[in-house]
Design an enzyme around this catalytic site. Sequence first.
Site, short mmCIF file in Angstrom:
data_model
loop_
_atom_site.label_atom_id
_atom_site.label_comp_id
_atom_site.label_asym_id
_atom_site.label_seq_id
_atom_site.Cartn_x
_atom_site.Cartn_y
_atom_site.Cartn_z
N ARG A 104 0.88 -1.17 0.00
CA ARG A 104 0.00 0.00 0.00
C ARG A 104 0.92 1.22 0.00
NH1 ARG A 104 -5.45 1.26 3.37
NH2 ARG A 104 -6.13 -0.22 1.78
N ARG A 287 -13.53 -8.99 1.63
CA ARG A 287 -12.11 -8.74 1.37
C ARG A 287 -11.30 -9.99 1.73
NH1 ARG A 287 -10.21 -3.53 1.32
NH2 ARG A 287 -8.31 -4.60 0.65
N1 NVA Z 1 -10.03 6.52 -1.64
C1 NVA Z 1 -9.72 6.07 -0.30
C2 NVA Z 1 -9.94 4.59 -0.19
C3 NVA Z 1 -9.69 4.03 1.18
C4 NVA Z 1 -9.87 2.54 1.25
C5 NVA Z 1 -8.28 6.44 0.03
O1 NVA Z 1 -7.41 6.28 -0.83
O2 NVA Z 1 -8.04 6.90 1.15
N1 CP Z 2 -11.36 -0.43 2.16
C1 CP Z 2 -10.10 -0.47 2.63
O1 CP Z 2 -9.16 -0.71 1.91
O2 CP Z 2 -10.00 -0.26 3.97
P1 CP Z 2 -8.65 -0.06 4.80
O3 CP Z 2 -8.08 1.28 4.41
O4 CP Z 2 -9.09 -0.12 6.23
O5 CP Z 2 -7.69 -1.17 4.45
#
Ligand code: NVA
Ligand code: CP
Length: 303
Positions: A104, A287
């Site tokens: 991430r 998920r």
């Molecule tokens: N668009 C949001 C999604 C979170 C799961 C973000 O990038 O923060």
């Molecule tokens: N929807 C999602 O990716 O949630 P988190 O940011 O909690 O991982």
Amino acid sequence: MSTRHFLTLLDLSTKELQAIIQRARQLKSLQKQHTLHESLKNYALGMIFEKSSTRTRVSFETGMMQLGGHALFLSSKDTQLGRGEPIEDSARVLSRMVDIITIRTFSQQTLDTFAAYSQVPVINALTDSYHPCQLLADMLTYQEQRGDIAGKTVTWIGDGNNMCHSYINAAKRWHFTLHIACPKGYDPDPQIAQQEGVDVTIFHDPITASENSDLITTDVWASMGQEQEQALREKAFADFQVNENVMSVAHPDCLFMHCLPAHREEEVTTAVLEGKQSVVWEQAENRLHAQKALLEFLLHVNI
Ligand code: NVA
Ligand code: CP
């Protein structure tokens, strides 16, 4: 066998994605029956996080545990990545130690570079551009509730962000019509929205966009990394809330989804989020099941 990555949904074919969804349904059923299924015994997953997470971290970590493997949480704050070790070096080192890696991070370019230097499959656990893992869960949830999504109308309301871009890719792979309702200036990347083979229409009015929809979905107005734009975005998105007026013009059996976390009374009202058409909790649970199937697929393990 060649190393496959999952950097966007388009890395896999419709057939492969659908096989993952089917497998997720089987794995979900095994899990509900408490049947031991350790297809990834002795496999290790490295999970690099440069942004916060609840669902993604817990679903991958628990998923690996349920499949008999092990997951390592690698926060960039506590690893040498956070102190400037090049992404190319980190990829070469980590991929000699673990069997599969999730990341991430902010830019898709960082993810692409990591994957180019990795000996093992790399999974996009969210970037500024895409969130493909979430779409596996969303498609699984829709299919469980309503069957085939091909030919249906999905309406995305809100920012043309990472989730929106993954919905565009999903429209291409699962053959649904996608309506996007966003304020002017917050459109998705035109190169993604205008790619060949997608049926996408951009609206600047959520009511028109939602008429006869089979699925309405939204996301926060300010994504991670955009916190300083919160006030500006609250003004820009004020007319783009998913509320009962919006839901009332959709099909009576229209579902509501949100990747979460949700900001009640901003992008969605409590009444919709907690209402009968909302499947957000099932979607969040999925998920886990969808990503277990993805891990098996990328590791060529399916026993
Ligand atoms: N668009 C949001 C999604 C979170 C799961 C973000 O990038 O923060
Ligand atoms: N929807 C999602 O990716 O949630 P988190 O940011 O909690 O991982």
